[in-house]
Design a protein around this motif. Structure first.
Motif, mmCIF file in Angstrom:
data_model
loop_
_atom_site.group_PDB
_atom_site.id
_atom_site.type_symbol
_atom_site.label_atom_id
_atom_site.label_comp_id
_atom_site.label_asym_id
_atom_site.label_seq_id
_atom_site.Cartn_x
_atom_site.Cartn_y
_atom_site.Cartn_z
ATOM 1 N N PHE A 153 7.249 -10.166 21.289
ATOM 2 C CA PHE A 153 7.574 -9.221 20.218
ATOM 3 C C PHE A 153 7.694 -9.994 18.898
ATOM 4 O O PHE A 153 8.278 -11.090 18.856
ATOM 5 C CB PHE A 153 8.883 -8.499 20.522
ATOM 6 C CG PHE A 153 8.800 -7.588 21.708
ATOM 7 C CD1 PHE A 153 8.263 -6.315 21.597
ATOM 8 C CD2 PHE A 153 9.264 -7.987 22.955
ATOM 9 C CE1 PHE A 153 8.175 -5.468 22.696
ATOM 10 C CE2 PHE A 153 9.196 -7.156 24.067
ATOM 11 C CZ PHE A 153 8.638 -5.902 23.934
ATOM 12 N N THR A 201 12.814 -11.394 20.242
ATOM 13 C CA THR A 201 11.540 -11.927 19.754
ATOM 14 C C THR A 201 11.296 -13.366 20.200
ATOM 15 O O THR A 201 10.159 -13.837 20.156
ATOM 16 C CB THR A 201 11.472 -11.870 18.219
ATOM 17 O OG1 THR A 201 12.617 -12.547 17.668
ATOM 18 C CG2 THR A 201 11.468 -10.432 17.721
ATOM 19 N N VAL A 242 10.761 0.958 21.266
ATOM 20 C CA VAL A 242 11.008 -0.248 22.062
ATOM 21 C C VAL A 242 12.453 -0.200 22.543
ATOM 22 O O VAL A 242 13.370 0.002 21.735
ATOM 23 C CB VAL A 242 10.766 -1.522 21.230
ATOM 24 C CG1 VAL A 242 11.096 -2.775 22.044
ATOM 25 C CG2 VAL A 242 9.324 -1.561 20.742
ATOM 26 N N THR A 282 7.125 0.311 17.434
ATOM 27 C CA THR A 282 5.870 -0.347 17.126
ATOM 28 C C THR A 282 4.772 0.694 16.944
ATOM 29 O O THR A 282 4.836 1.789 17.526
ATOM 30 C CB THR A 282 5.458 -1.329 18.245
ATOM 31 O OG1 THR A 282 4.231 -1.969 17.888
ATOM 32 C CG2 THR A 282 5.262 -0.618 19.582
ATOM 33 N N VAL A 289 7.084 -5.234 15.774
ATOM 34 C CA VAL A 289 8.188 -4.281 15.934
ATOM 35 C C VAL A 289 9.031 -4.218 14.666
ATOM 36 O O VAL A 289 9.374 -5.246 14.086
ATOM 37 C CB VAL A 289 9.101 -4.682 17.119
ATOM 38 C CG1 VAL A 289 10.279 -3.709 17.250
ATOM 39 C CG2 VAL A 289 8.310 -4.728 18.413
#
Length: 203
Positions: free
Chosen positions: A199, A110, A152, A176, A84
């Protein structure tokens, strides 16, 4: 747990919350009762598709009532890593809503391993659960008429990836290039219930 018959080919189970749905889905996916051909989870329901020629609805209901729901913490489905770029139009607003910095929002997004709880809204759109509670933010007050594919976003307790251009009201934090939905792939949806997602930030 409440059971509702859907004609001769469906049995809808209403449950208390998403966690109960995920736990029952995990157990039934591992050992579905005779006559059940597919399972479709949602936020508070689980739909059992039935083979009308083989399914004994009363027996299936009785079997489901005896199932021991599985724990869902972390999940054990396949892991999909999603690269991402965190430059979403709403990243600054999400930071303001959560009281975090933009970098802290990215770090928390993440750091978690999300799990696809259910699909909906559009083909291939998976509602990802299990993220940090501090990233729970409301939908935008006004939806966008066009959200680019691969966007996202966050909405409520969920994260999600738009598989194609569509209207949408989620808070966009990144994008992404991963193809989430492809009709020439089997199955077409990359993000299916039970699949885990991590992610990864790219620049």
């Amino acid at each position: 747990m409440r059971f509702l018959r859907c004609a001769d080919s469906g049995l809808l189970i209403e449950l208390a919350d998403l966690e109960a749905v995920q736990a029952l889905y995990a157990a039934l996916a591992e050992a579905p009762p005779e006559g059940v051909t597919d399972l479709v989870p949602a936020a508070r329901t689980l739909l059992l598709h039935l083979d009308p020629l083989r399914a004994d609805v009363a027996a299936i209901e009785a079997a489901v009532r005896t199932v021991e729901p599985r724990g869902t913490a972390g999940g054990d489905g396949a892991l999909v890593e999603v690269p991402v770029v965190y430059d979403g139009a709403d990243l600054a607003e999400v930071a303001e809503l959560t009281g975090l910095t933009e970098r802290e929002v990215v770090h928390r997004h993440t750091s978690a391993v999300w799990t696809v709880a259910f699909g909906g809204f559009a083909p291939g759109f998976g509602y990802l659960a299990g993220g940090p509670p501090e990233l729970a933010v409301p939908r935008r007050a006004e939806s966008r008429t066009k959200v680019p594919p691969g966007s996202v976003g966050l909405a409520g307790a969920f994260s999600g990836i738009y598989p194609r251009e569509s209207p949408g009201g989620w808070q966009l934090i990144g994008r992404t290039d991963l193809e989430i939905w492809r009709v020439d792939r089997t199955p077409p949806a990359l993000l299916r219930p039970g699949v885990r997602v991590r992610f990864q930030e790219v620049r």
